[in-house]
Design a protein around this motif. Structure first.
Motif, PDB file in Angstrom:
ATOM      1  N   MET A   1      34.441  34.047  23.954  1.00 46.55           N
ATOM      2  CA  MET A   1      33.238  33.329  23.596  1.00 46.55           C
ATOM      3  C   MET A   1      33.484  31.839  23.808  1.00 46.55           C
ATOM      4  SD  MET A   1      32.276  35.430  20.090  1.00 46.55           S
ATOM      5  CE  MET A   1      30.543  34.924  20.066  1.00 46.55           C
ATOM      6  N   GLY A   2      32.427  31.109  24.074  1.00 44.12           N
ATOM      7  CA  GLY A   2      32.565  29.680  24.296  1.00 44.12           C
ATOM      8  C   GLY A   2      31.237  29.079  24.693  1.00 44.12           C
ATOM      9  N   PRO A   3      31.085  27.772  24.564  1.00 44.82           N
ATOM     10  CA  PRO A   3      29.826  27.123  24.945  1.00 44.82           C
ATOM     11  C   PRO A   3      29.603  27.171  26.438  1.00 44.82           C
ATOM     12  CG  PRO A   3      31.504  25.482  24.418  1.00 44.82           C
ATOM     13  CD  PRO A   3      32.088  26.810  24.068  1.00 44.82           C
ATOM     14  N   ASN A   4      28.377  26.852  26.848  1.00 48.84           N
ATOM     15  CA  ASN A   4      28.069  26.782  28.283  1.00 48.84           C
ATOM     16  C   ASN A   4      29.003  25.792  28.974  1.00 48.84           C
ATOM     17  OD1 ASN A   4      25.902  28.579  28.182  1.00 48.84           O
ATOM     18  ND2 ASN A   4      24.448  26.981  27.634  1.00 48.84           N
ATOM     19  N   GLY A   5      29.477  26.179  30.161  1.00 47.69           N
ATOM     20  CA  GLY A   5      30.335  25.290  30.927  1.00 47.69           C
ATOM     21  C   GLY A   5      31.792  25.299  30.527  1.00 47.69           C
ATOM     22  N   SER A   6      32.177  26.218  29.668  1.00 51.52           N
ATOM     23  CA  SER A   6      33.571  26.237  29.209  1.00 51.52           C
ATOM     24  C   SER A   6      34.496  26.967  30.177  1.00 51.52           C
ATOM     25  CB  SER A   6      33.657  26.880  27.814  1.00 51.52           C
ATOM     26  OG  SER A   6      33.160  28.205  27.831  1.00 51.52           O
ATOM     27  N   GLY A   7      33.929  27.742  31.116  1.00 52.61           N
ATOM     28  CA  GLY A   7      34.759  28.427  32.104  1.00 52.61           C
ATOM     29  C   GLY A   7      34.831  29.929  31.948  1.00 52.61           C
ATOM     30  N   LYS A   8      34.055  30.488  31.041  1.00 52.59           N
ATOM     31  CA  LYS A   8      34.124  31.922  30.767  1.00 52.59           C
ATOM     32  C   LYS A   8      33.788  32.764  32.002  1.00 52.59           C
ATOM     33  CE  LYS A   8      30.949  31.934  27.620  1.00 52.59           C
ATOM     34  NZ  LYS A   8      30.458  30.569  27.924  1.00 52.59           N
ATOM     35  N   SER A   9      32.612  32.506  32.568  1.00 53.24           N
ATOM     36  CA  SER A   9      32.189  33.284  33.733  1.00 53.24           C
ATOM     37  C   SER A   9      33.069  33.004  34.942  1.00 53.24           C
ATOM     38  CB  SER A   9      30.721  32.973  34.073  1.00 53.24           C
ATOM     39  OG  SER A   9      29.868  33.447  33.050  1.00 53.24           O
ATOM     40  N   THR A  10      33.511  31.765  35.070  1.00 54.30           N
ATOM     41  CA  THR A  10      34.422  31.431  36.172  1.00 54.30           C
ATOM     42  C   THR A  10      35.677  32.282  36.100  1.00 54.30           C
ATOM     43  OG1 THR A  10      33.617  29.159  36.342  1.00 54.30           O
ATOM     44  CG2 THR A  10      35.832  29.590  37.181  1.00 54.30           C
ATOM     45  N   LEU A  11      36.192  32.505  34.902  1.00 51.93           N
ATOM     46  CA  LEU A  11      37.399  33.309  34.753  1.00 51.93           C
ATOM     47  C   LEU A  11      37.194  34.714  35.311  1.00 51.93           C
ATOM     48  CD1 LEU A  11      40.268  33.783  33.704  1.00 51.93           C
ATOM     49  CD2 LEU A  11      39.266  34.345  31.467  1.00 51.93           C
ATOM     50  N   THR A  12      36.085  35.360  34.975  1.00 51.35           N
ATOM     51  CA  THR A  12      35.870  36.719  35.479  1.00 51.35           C
ATOM     52  C   THR A  12      35.723  36.727  36.996  1.00 51.35           C
ATOM     53  OG1 THR A  12      33.451  36.604  35.184  1.00 51.35           O
ATOM     54  CG2 THR A  12      34.763  37.432  33.333  1.00 51.35           C
ATOM     55  N   LYS A  13      35.034  35.725  37.531  1.00 52.46           N
ATOM     56  CA  LYS A  13      34.845  35.677  38.983  1.00 52.46           C
ATOM     57  C   LYS A  13      36.168  35.434  39.706  1.00 52.46           C
ATOM     58  CE  LYS A  13      29.998  34.208  39.019  1.00 52.46           C
ATOM     59  NZ  LYS A  13      29.700  34.191  37.581  1.00 52.46           N
ATOM     60  N   VAL A  14      37.009  34.579  39.148  1.00 54.13           N
ATOM     61  CA  VAL A  14      38.328  34.331  39.739  1.00 54.13           C
ATOM     62  C   VAL A  14      39.164  35.610  39.705  1.00 54.13           C
ATOM     63  CG1 VAL A  14      40.528  33.128  39.367  1.00 54.13           C
ATOM     64  CG2 VAL A  14      38.386  31.839  39.339  1.00 54.13           C
ATOM     65  N   LEU A  15      39.105  36.345  38.608  1.00 51.86           N
ATOM     66  CA  LEU A  15      39.873  37.589  38.503  1.00 51.86           C
ATOM     67  C   LEU A  15      39.404  38.626  39.526  1.00 51.86           C
ATOM     68  CD1 LEU A  15      40.151  37.985  34.612  1.00 51.86           C
ATOM     69  CD2 LEU A  15      41.924  37.215  36.202  1.00 51.86           C
ATOM     70  N   ALA A  16      38.091  38.627  39.798  1.00 56.66           N
ATOM     71  CA  ALA A  16      37.546  39.588  40.753  1.00 56.66           C
ATOM     72  C   ALA A  16      37.701  39.132  42.200  1.00 56.66           C
ATOM     73  CB  ALA A  16      36.071  39.846  40.449  1.00 56.66           C
ATOM     74  N   GLY A  17      38.055  37.848  42.404  1.00 59.29           N
ATOM     75  CA  GLY A  17      38.265  37.346  43.757  1.00 59.29           C
ATOM     76  C   GLY A  17      37.037  36.748  44.404  1.00 59.29           C
ATOM     77  N   HIS A  18      36.125  36.219  43.599  1.00 60.26           N
ATOM     78  CA  HIS A  18      34.898  35.623  44.142  1.00 60.26           C
ATOM     79  C   HIS A  18      35.252  34.474  45.091  1.00 60.26           C
ATOM     80  CE1 HIS A  18      31.003  33.689  44.416  1.00 60.26           C
ATOM     81  NE2 HIS A  18      30.450  34.648  43.687  1.00 60.26           N
TER      82      HIS A  18
ATOM     83  N   LEU B   1      46.298  37.505  42.950  1.00 58.64           N
ATOM     84  CA  LEU B   1      45.534  36.351  43.422  1.00 58.64           C
ATOM     85  C   LEU B   1      45.450  36.275  44.950  1.00 58.64           C
ATOM     86  CD1 LEU B   1      46.585  33.546  40.909  1.00 58.64           C
ATOM     87  CD2 LEU B   1      44.455  34.858  40.994  1.00 58.64           C
ATOM     88  N   GLU B   2      46.403  36.888  45.641  1.00 58.09           N
ATOM     89  CA  GLU B   2      46.349  36.893  47.103  1.00 58.09           C
ATOM     90  C   GLU B   2      45.585  38.095  47.657  1.00 58.09           C
ATOM     91  OE1 GLU B   2      47.310  34.345  48.909  1.00 58.09           O
ATOM     92  OE2 GLU B   2      47.840  33.358  47.022  1.00 58.09           O
ATOM     93  N   MET B   3      45.141  38.978  46.777  1.00 54.98           N
ATOM     94  CA  MET B   3      44.390  40.153  47.227  1.00 54.98           C
ATOM     95  C   MET B   3      42.952  39.770  47.552  1.00 54.98           C
ATOM     96  SD  MET B   3      45.366  43.243  44.629  1.00 54.98           S
ATOM     97  CE  MET B   3      47.022  43.921  44.487  1.00 54.98           C
ATOM     98  N   GLU B   4      42.361  40.469  48.535  1.00 59.88           N
ATOM     99  CA  GLU B   4      40.942  40.337  48.818  1.00 59.88           C
ATOM    100  C   GLU B   4      40.143  41.042  47.711  1.00 59.88           C
ATOM    101  OE1 GLU B   4      39.542  38.564  51.212  1.00 59.88           O
ATOM    102  OE2 GLU B   4      41.556  37.939  51.848  1.00 59.88           O
ATOM    103  N   PRO B   5      38.871  40.682  47.535  1.00 64.42           N
ATOM    104  CA  PRO B   5      38.063  41.319  46.484  1.00 64.42           C
ATOM    105  C   PRO B   5      38.046  42.845  46.571  1.00 64.42           C
ATOM    106  CG  PRO B   5      36.925  39.391  47.315  1.00 64.42           C
ATOM    107  CD  PRO B   5      38.132  39.584  48.192  1.00 64.42           C
ATOM    108  N   ASP B   6      37.940  43.403  47.797  1.00 64.17           N
ATOM    109  CA  ASP B   6      37.900  44.856  47.918  1.00 64.17           C
ATOM    110  C   ASP B   6      39.238  45.481  47.542  1.00 64.17           C
ATOM    111  OD1 ASP B   6      38.833  43.660  50.446  1.00 64.17           O
ATOM    112  OD2 ASP B   6      38.975  45.725  51.139  1.00 64.17           O
ATOM    113  N   GLU B   7      40.331  44.760  47.784  1.00 66.90           N
ATOM    114  CA  GLU B   7      41.651  45.276  47.395  1.00 66.90           C
ATOM    115  C   GLU B   7      41.781  45.287  45.876  1.00 66.90           C
ATOM    116  OE1 GLU B   7      44.483  43.916  51.118  1.00 66.90           O
ATOM    117  OE2 GLU B   7      43.943  42.395  49.632  1.00 66.90           O
ATOM    118  N   ARG B   8      41.232  44.299  45.220  1.00 61.22           N
ATOM    119  CA  ARG B   8      41.267  44.271  43.750  1.00 61.22           C
ATOM    120  C   ARG B   8      40.427  45.421  43.191  1.00 61.22           C
ATOM    121  NH1 ARG B   8      41.351  37.753  42.311  1.00 61.22           N
ATOM    122  NH2 ARG B   8      42.106  37.102  44.353  1.00 61.22           N
TER     123      ARG B   8
END
Length: 266
Positions: free
Chosen positions: A40-57, A75-82
């Motif tokens: 949980m966190g306020p808007n702009g804290s990086g929450k959604s960015t974290l999930t997108k980075v983990l998925a390889g966006h 982190l070096e995997m492509e999104p489909d590999e993840r």
């Protein structure tokens, strides 16, 4: 529970691709097999960015740190590999795919997971799809509709959980799945997630949310507070209850004091 996390994040930093604005500023987090975590966190804290980075966006660039999933650096995997490795992301804003039916989309995704030369059993697939749609109270005719095309917000979120149910991931990242849901849709979606976790107790879930209301239905083992690109507090479900009552001000004050102290020390 294993002593080794299924997902281990260390000092993860990231920014929007082609921009010099840091969003994640040193995230540390461990998830163990079968656990449900909420951030949980306020808007702009990086929450959604974290999930997108983990998925390889591709819209985000990792600038430092490590992410180990099931003992492998991803982190070096492509999104489909993840995805093939077992990572699933339920989007906050699911995209529309005109011209591709839900059934075809899911059948193609499942076929891609099979070894070369193997064929998906279409009868088993159809039975599974209908059962999962019934669980999520989705009209069976939705299977032939284009993915999210003309769907309401609630229908899009149910479709995200339908994908999760069919793909059976090891790690499910849920990015504000509760946003845009009325109370009836929230209960149906939550019931579906809980059912999947009951079917597979080893399923690990990371929920991004602003509100306690989702956590009334999906009970987290751990709750983390994210502020300015870092996790500043971790605890049990009581952390979410305290946030609901008092907001983020105490964390902002503590973070500002810590930054001031660090500046004096340097």
């Amino acid at each position: 529970m294993s002593d080794t996390p299924i997902l281990s994040i260390r000092d993860l930093t990231a920014k929007v691709a082609d921009e010099d604005i840091d969003i994640l500023k040193g995230v540390d987090l461990d998830l163990f097999k079968g656990e449900i975590h909420a951030i949980m966190g306020p808007n702009g804290s990086g929450k959604s960015t974290l999930t997108k980075v983990l998925a390889g966006h591709p819209g985000y660039e990792v600038t430092g740190g490590t992410v180990t999933f099931r003992g492998e650096e991803i982190l070096e995997m492509e999104p489909d590999e993840r995805s093939q490795a077992g990572v699933f992301l339920a989007f906050q804003y699911p995209v529309e795919i005109p011209g591709v039916s839900i059934a075809n989309f899911l059948r193609t995704a499942l076929q891609a997971r099979l070894d070369e030369g193997d064929e998906l059993d279409l009868f088993d697939f159809q039975d599974d799809l209908m059962a999962r749609m019934e669980m999520l109270e989705m009209d069976p005719t939705f299977a032939e509709r284009p993915v999210n095309d003309g769907f309401s917000g609630g229908e899009k979120k149910r479709n995200e959980i339908l994908q999760m149910a069919m793909l059976r991931p090891t790690l499910a990242l849920m990015d504000e799945t509760d946003s845009g849901l009325d109370i009836d849709a929230l209960q149906v979606v939550s019931k579906g997630v809980n059912r999947l976790h009951e079917e597979n107790p080893e399923l690990t879930i990371l929920i991004i949310t602003h509100y306690q209301r989702l956590l009334n239905y999906i009970k987290p083992d751990r709750v983390h507070v994210m502020l300015d690109g870092r996790i500043v507090r971790s605890g049990g479900p009581e952390v979410a209850l305290a946030l609901e009552a008092g907001g983020y001000e105490e964390y902002r004050v503590a973070d500002a004091a810590e930054a001031a102290e660090a500046a004096r020390g340097s």
